[in-house]
Write a protein that holds these residues in place. Sequence first.
Motif, PDB file in Angstrom:
ATOM      1  N   GLU A 159      27.477  42.289  32.469  1.00  0.00           N
ATOM      2  CA  GLU A 159      28.161  41.722  31.311  1.00  0.00           C
ATOM      3  C   GLU A 159      29.520  41.142  31.681  1.00  0.00           C
ATOM      4  OE1 GLU A 159      24.897  44.048  30.249  1.00  0.00           O
ATOM      5  OE2 GLU A 159      26.679  44.764  31.362  1.00  0.00           O
ATOM      6  N   SER A 160      30.144  41.703  32.716  1.00  0.00           N
ATOM      7  CA  SER A 160      31.457  41.203  33.164  1.00  0.00           C
ATOM      8  C   SER A 160      31.322  40.311  34.386  1.00  0.00           C
ATOM      9  CB  SER A 160      32.379  42.383  33.491  1.00  0.00           C
ATOM     10  OG  SER A 160      31.877  43.112  34.597  1.00  0.00           O
ATOM     11  N   GLY A 161      30.083  39.894  34.690  1.00  0.00           N
ATOM     12  CA  GLY A 161      29.858  39.085  35.876  1.00  0.00           C
ATOM     13  C   GLY A 161      30.034  39.872  37.151  1.00  0.00           C
ATOM     14  N   PHE A 162      29.900  41.200  37.043  1.00  0.00           N
ATOM     15  CA  PHE A 162      30.080  42.117  38.176  1.00  0.00           C
ATOM     16  C   PHE A 162      31.470  41.986  38.790  1.00  0.00           C
ATOM     17  CE2 PHE A 162      25.398  41.642  38.059  1.00  0.00           C
ATOM     18  CZ  PHE A 162      25.054  42.988  37.926  1.00  0.00           C
ATOM     19  N   GLN A 163      32.468  41.768  37.940  1.00  0.00           N
ATOM     20  CA  GLN A 163      33.849  41.699  38.398  1.00  0.00           C
ATOM     21  C   GLN A 163      34.673  42.790  37.715  1.00  0.00           C
ATOM     22  OE1 GLN A 163      34.821  39.730  40.922  1.00  0.00           O
ATOM     23  NE2 GLN A 163      32.700  39.023  41.026  1.00  0.00           N
ATOM     24  N   PHE A 164      35.803  43.125  38.295  1.00  0.00           N
ATOM     25  CA  PHE A 164      36.652  44.180  37.758  1.00  0.00           C
ATOM     26  C   PHE A 164      37.111  43.875  36.335  1.00  0.00           C
ATOM     27  CE2 PHE A 164      37.887  45.182  42.316  1.00  0.00           C
ATOM     28  CZ  PHE A 164      37.350  46.461  42.317  1.00  0.00           C
ATOM     29  N   ASP A 165      37.103  44.912  35.503  1.00  0.00           N
ATOM     30  CA  ASP A 165      37.780  44.886  34.217  1.00  0.00           C
ATOM     31  C   ASP A 165      39.163  45.488  34.457  1.00  0.00           C
ATOM     32  OD1 ASP A 165      37.980  45.036  31.147  1.00  0.00           O
ATOM     33  OD2 ASP A 165      38.271  47.123  31.773  1.00  0.00           O
ATOM     34  N   SER A 200      43.871  36.828  37.498  1.00  0.00           N
ATOM     35  CA  SER A 200      45.229  36.984  36.980  1.00  0.00           C
ATOM     36  C   SER A 200      45.468  38.409  36.499  1.00  0.00           C
ATOM     37  CB  SER A 200      45.477  36.002  35.834  1.00  0.00           C
ATOM     38  OG  SER A 200      45.466  34.674  36.299  1.00  0.00           O
ATOM     39  N   ALA A 201      44.473  38.976  35.828  1.00  0.00           N
ATOM     40  CA  ALA A 201      44.601  40.354  35.337  1.00  0.00           C
ATOM     41  C   ALA A 201      44.674  41.344  36.495  1.00  0.00           C
ATOM     42  CB  ALA A 201      43.430  40.682  34.420  1.00  0.00           C
ATOM     43  N   ILE A 202      43.830  41.111  37.526  1.00  0.00           N
ATOM     44  CA  ILE A 202      43.858  41.975  38.708  1.00  0.00           C
ATOM     45  C   ILE A 202      45.211  41.868  39.403  1.00  0.00           C
ATOM     46  CG2 ILE A 202      42.879  42.346  41.001  1.00  0.00           C
ATOM     47  CD1 ILE A 202      40.191  41.386  39.885  1.00  0.00           C
ATOM     48  N   ALA A 203      45.727  40.652  39.514  1.00  0.00           N
ATOM     49  CA  ALA A 203      47.014  40.437  40.171  1.00  0.00           C
ATOM     50  C   ALA A 203      48.125  41.194  39.464  1.00  0.00           C
ATOM     51  CB  ALA A 203      47.325  38.944  40.222  1.00  0.00           C
ATOM     52  N   GLU A 204      48.108  41.179  38.139  1.00  0.00           N
ATOM     53  CA  GLU A 204      49.148  41.893  37.398  1.00  0.00           C
ATOM     54  C   GLU A 204      49.068  43.395  37.648  1.00  0.00           C
ATOM     55  OE1 GLU A 204      51.731  40.494  35.863  1.00  0.00           O
ATOM     56  OE2 GLU A 204      50.842  38.681  36.718  1.00  0.00           O
ATOM     57  N   VAL A 205      47.860  43.936  37.730  1.00  0.00           N
ATOM     58  CA  VAL A 205      47.683  45.363  38.034  1.00  0.00           C
ATOM     59  C   VAL A 205      48.213  45.663  39.426  1.00  0.00           C
ATOM     60  CG1 VAL A 205      45.982  47.190  38.445  1.00  0.00           C
ATOM     61  CG2 VAL A 205      45.723  45.662  36.475  1.00  0.00           C
ATOM     62  N   ALA A 206      47.866  44.802  40.391  1.00  0.00           N
ATOM     63  CA  ALA A 206      48.298  45.009  41.777  1.00  0.00           C
ATOM     64  C   ALA A 206      49.816  44.997  41.886  1.00  0.00           C
ATOM     65  CB  ALA A 206      47.684  43.949  42.679  1.00  0.00           C
ATOM     66  N   LYS A 207      50.463  44.062  41.209  1.00  0.00           N
ATOM     67  CA  LYS A 207      51.918  43.971  41.275  1.00  0.00           C
ATOM     68  C   LYS A 207      52.578  45.150  40.549  1.00  0.00           C
ATOM     69  CE  LYS A 207      51.829  39.626  39.855  1.00  0.00           C
ATOM     70  NZ  LYS A 207      52.252  38.250  39.468  1.00  0.00           N
ATOM     71  N   LEU A 224      47.957  33.039  43.359  1.00  0.00           N
ATOM     72  CA  LEU A 224      48.671  33.381  42.128  1.00  0.00           C
ATOM     73  C   LEU A 224      50.111  33.787  42.441  1.00  0.00           C
ATOM     74  CD1 LEU A 224      45.862  35.338  40.252  1.00  0.00           C
ATOM     75  CD2 LEU A 224      46.452  32.918  40.124  1.00  0.00           C
ATOM     76  N   PRO A 225      51.007  33.673  41.464  1.00  0.00           N
ATOM     77  CA  PRO A 225      52.432  33.937  41.707  1.00  0.00           C
ATOM     78  C   PRO A 225      52.684  35.307  42.342  1.00  0.00           C
ATOM     79  CG  PRO A 225      52.137  32.923  39.556  1.00  0.00           C
ATOM     80  CD  PRO A 225      50.757  33.215  40.070  1.00  0.00           C
ATOM     81  N   ASN A 226      53.450  35.303  43.417  1.00  0.00           N
ATOM     82  CA  ASN A 226      53.889  36.525  44.114  1.00  0.00           C
ATOM     83  C   ASN A 226      52.741  37.368  44.665  1.00  0.00           C
ATOM     84  OD1 ASN A 226      56.674  36.034  43.370  1.00  0.00           O
ATOM     85  ND2 ASN A 226      56.116  36.708  41.310  1.00  0.00           N
ATOM     86  N   MET A 227      51.593  36.730  44.934  1.00  0.00           N
ATOM     87  CA  MET A 227      50.455  37.489  45.456  1.00  0.00           C
ATOM     88  C   MET A 227      50.195  37.247  46.941  1.00  0.00           C
ATOM     89  SD  MET A 227      49.277  39.609  43.340  1.00  0.00           S
ATOM     90  CE  MET A 227      47.770  40.057  44.215  1.00  0.00           C
ATOM     91  N   ALA A 228      50.646  36.135  47.491  1.00  0.00           N
ATOM     92  CA  ALA A 228      50.350  35.839  48.895  1.00  0.00           C
ATOM     93  C   ALA A 228      50.913  36.911  49.819  1.00  0.00           C
ATOM     94  CB  ALA A 228      50.910  34.470  49.274  1.00  0.00           C
TER      95      ALA A 228
END
Length: 386
Positions: free
Chosen positions: A144-150, A184-191, A219-223
Amino acid sequence: MKELSLTAQKVTPSPIREMFNRALAMEDVISFTVGEPDFLTPTHIVEAASEALFRGEHHYTPNAGIFELRNAISKVTKSSHGLYYDPASQVIVTAGGMEALLLAMLTILNPGDELILSDPCWTNYSRQAIICGAVPHFVPVSAESGFQFDAASLEAAITPKTKALLINSPSNPTGGIASAAVLSAIAEVAKRHDLYVISDEVYSSLLYDDNRALSIATLPNMAERTIVINSFSKTYAMTGWRVGYALGNADIIGNMVKLQENVAACVNSAAQYGALAALEGSQQPLHEMQKAYASRRALIVDGFSKIENLTCFAPQGAFYAFVDISKTGMTAREFALDLLEKARVIVVPGDAFGESGSRYIRLSFATSEETIKEGLARISHYMQNR
């Protein structure tokens, strides 16, 4: 004799190879197991490697790889992602994407650190984490989520020991792609939690239906906190050449280079010149392979749409089909073994990739259309007569 290392004993054989080996003693078997292109490496790549040998490229290269190849990787990445990685300090050439993954984990993970993985995911991720003494922590993902992280489930899984998370888009085994919103949502969690991200992008050139495979590193500040993993194996049908690479900040890559020196010294010199030709030479063979995979994917998706009680998740990328067999009332392993015995078709049970895959089987369609048609015919007959 004294006991072998606990690490070696914790690492179990891949169920993919287990199924493959079961079929070796059987005749007339259609195999959808190993994810390896059935194409030969394009001729201009082979010729470049051969020419390198004839002109005397028989020696060690720099641990990080020949500069020409690192520079070409940097240019291609700048063109495709808009990101610049300094070829002198932010690029390492490795023995396939697999070594890049291991070196990345060895660089950022300490014993006891947790690495978040999706469930299902490629089998080697968790085993490599164990080799590092780290703890794989699985977060279930669904069709249902395309097998990607929620993002909410991902954040709920984070503990004080969590050090990094790994994303794979396009994905093995599901063929799912993380959307811009998901990344983008994953990046925010990581940061927010100061996590490293390992981004396995080895299937990023194999896309369908005008899908795009974005890199979280853009994505911003992720590299700075992301290690991008890629490989020539799938893209250019170079699995046996063992050439991959990693991109990241200079501190991470510098430490990976130190580890490389003590693991393999460097990648095969001639293979590196072949990889250089892959990037700088004609891309027509790549386009032809991409077109063939798209045709095969269409066959797979259409074929399963006509087989009652089996539902195929339409892959957005890579060359795998993840098929829901739950309506059969069988476990994935029971189904796979019974299909092999009665129909001489070998697939991988989905629970090889995690508990959330227990209702699925995985098929690699990196094989000929004739093989796919015959395999689908056998599966259809099996389902009608089981």
